[in-house]
Design a protein around this motif. Structure first.
Motif, PDB file in Angstrom:
ATOM      1  N   THR A   3       6.779   8.296   5.107  1.00 48.92           N
ATOM      2  CA  THR A   3       6.138   6.982   5.056  1.00 48.92           C
ATOM      3  C   THR A   3       6.750   6.062   4.007  1.00 48.92           C
ATOM      4  O   THR A   3       6.474   4.856   4.009  1.00 48.92           O
ATOM      5  N   ASP A  35       0.812  -1.217   0.000  1.00 50.70           N
ATOM      6  CA  ASP A  35       0.000   0.000   0.000  1.00 50.70           C
ATOM      7  C   ASP A  35       0.843   1.264   0.000  1.00 50.70           C
ATOM      8  O   ASP A  35       0.384   2.332   0.392  1.00 50.70           O
ATOM      9  N   ASP A  65      -2.235   9.466   0.887  1.00 51.07           N
ATOM     10  CA  ASP A  65      -3.026   9.786   2.078  1.00 51.07           C
ATOM     11  C   ASP A  65      -2.265  10.719   3.022  1.00 51.07           C
ATOM     12  O   ASP A  65      -2.882  11.515   3.740  1.00 51.07           O
ATOM     13  N   ALA A  66      -0.920  10.598   3.009  1.00 51.19           N
ATOM     14  CA  ALA A  66      -0.096  11.430   3.889  1.00 51.19           C
ATOM     15  C   ALA A  66       0.179  12.805   3.299  1.00 51.19           C
ATOM     16  O   ALA A  66       0.870  13.622   3.912  1.00 51.19           O
ATOM     17  N   ARG A 115      -0.402   5.071   0.863  1.00 51.74           N
ATOM     18  CA  ARG A 115       0.080   5.731   2.081  1.00 51.74           C
ATOM     19  C   ARG A 115       0.624   7.111   1.768  1.00 51.74           C
ATOM     20  O   ARG A 115       0.347   8.085   2.476  1.00 51.74           O
TER      21      ARG A 115
END
Length: 333
Positions: free
Chosen positions: A298, A275, A282-283, A279
């Motif tokens: 990340t 993922d 989303d970050a 990630r």
């Protein structure tokens, strides 16, 4: 929409917009006459490509056989969880005497000059996006296009005559007609809307679409990250106009025989491990625009020097470094 506008729109989290922009170098993996999307299993493919990314790139790339994020052992990209493959056609110079010379790629001058060629890759979001699924692939552009009207149906494929590495103006759909002090930059931007069902389609394009008035159409409702390539072609060794055609016309030609530039196109096979890409999106990860800073805690990364070490052997044995009487594969203009 020009790149500067796109980047401005992509890096405005301080205005309350959920945004991410990964910008990183992918060094040259190989230059070879293979095309596992358009000509799977065919050795050699009709024309030459320059490829970057994971080292499991091969002639078939069947997603039902293996997951390239698991079978690759290295990547020529800075983010070490990215084993995707990104490729374009190859640029050639045609001299006045009719012979051809392959043009090399060089590292993007905006912080990536240590790269042994290849291209700069972007993943951009403006709002929440769904990362690609394993086996996802797509193509943008059409090598058969030879008119500006055709090229304008893919408005995100353009050329820039570089006065310096900072040049981000003067976009055009065909090859520049004069010498370029910093080389020629070719940009390829993929669609950002997905049908939510198919990881591929027979033409490798129908399962994705560009937004309309910034909204995804009902047929392709899922927003996906924008994949964007910048390739710096080092045309500086060919700036002596005494070598150009006697009529003064521009001397560059794509490896598939296109001397207009309108046939510009790019290919993509998703290969992020697990993922990782989701990630990062989303970050709201944002790379620095000028310096070589991969600001995304990340994700794991490597130096460009280490990325340069990832390469594969050419499958099609042919001389690609000397002057040639014809394009590899015999591509006709």
């Amino acid at each position: 929409m020009h790149l500067t506008t796109l980047l401005t729109a992509a890096i405005v989290p301080f205005l309350g917009v959920r945004a991410a922009m990964l910008r990183f170098s992918c060094s040259q993996l190989v230059v070879d006459r293979l095309d596992p999307l358009v000509n799977p299993g065919q050795v050699p493919s009709p024309h030459l490509h320059q490829i970057v990314g994971g080292n499991s790139f091969n002639v078939t790339m069947d997603p039902n056989v293996n997951d390239i994020s698991q079978t690759s052992t290295c990547t020529s990209c800075q983010f070490t969880e990215d084993f995707s493959n990104y490729w374009t056609a190859v640029l050639f110079f045609k001299a006045r005497n009719g012979t051809y010379k392959r043009v090399s790629t060089v590292g993007n001058g905006l912080g990536y000059s240590a790269s042994n060629g290849g291209q700069t890759v972007y993943y951009i979001s403006n709002g929440a996006v769904t990362a690609f699924k394993p086996g996802f692939r797509m193509v943008v552009g059409n090598p058969a296009f030879r008119t500006q009207a055709e090229a304008r149906t893919n408005p995100a494929l353009q050329f820039t005559c570089l006065a310096s590495p900072m040049t981000r103006s003067g976009y055009r759909y065909d090859f520049p007609t004069d010498t370029c002090a910093g080389g020629i930059m070719v940009t390829v931007r993929f669609p950002t809307c997905w049908d939510g069902k198919n990881t591929d389609s027979p033409d490798h394009q129908s399962h994705v679409a560009y937004p309309v008035n910034r909204n995804c159409p009902s047929t392709h409702p899922i927003k996906i990250p924008e994949v964007f390539y910048e390739t710096y072609w080092d045309t500086r060794p060919f700036n002596n106009k005494a070598l150009w055609p006697a009529d003064g016309s521009q001397p560059f030609v794509w490896s598939f025989g296109d001397k207009t530039g309108y046939g510009n196109h790019g290919d993509y096979i998703f290969g992020w491990r697990g993922d990782a890409l989701q990630r990062a999106m989303d970050a709201n990860c944002n790379s620095d625009l000028i310096q070589d800073k991969l600001n995304c805690p990340t994700l794991k990364s490597q130096t460009i020097v280490n990325a340069n070490k990832c390469s594969i052997q050419r499958k099609v044995k042919e001389d690609l470094d000397g002057w040639m009487k014809e394009l590899p594969g015999g591509g006709m203009e």
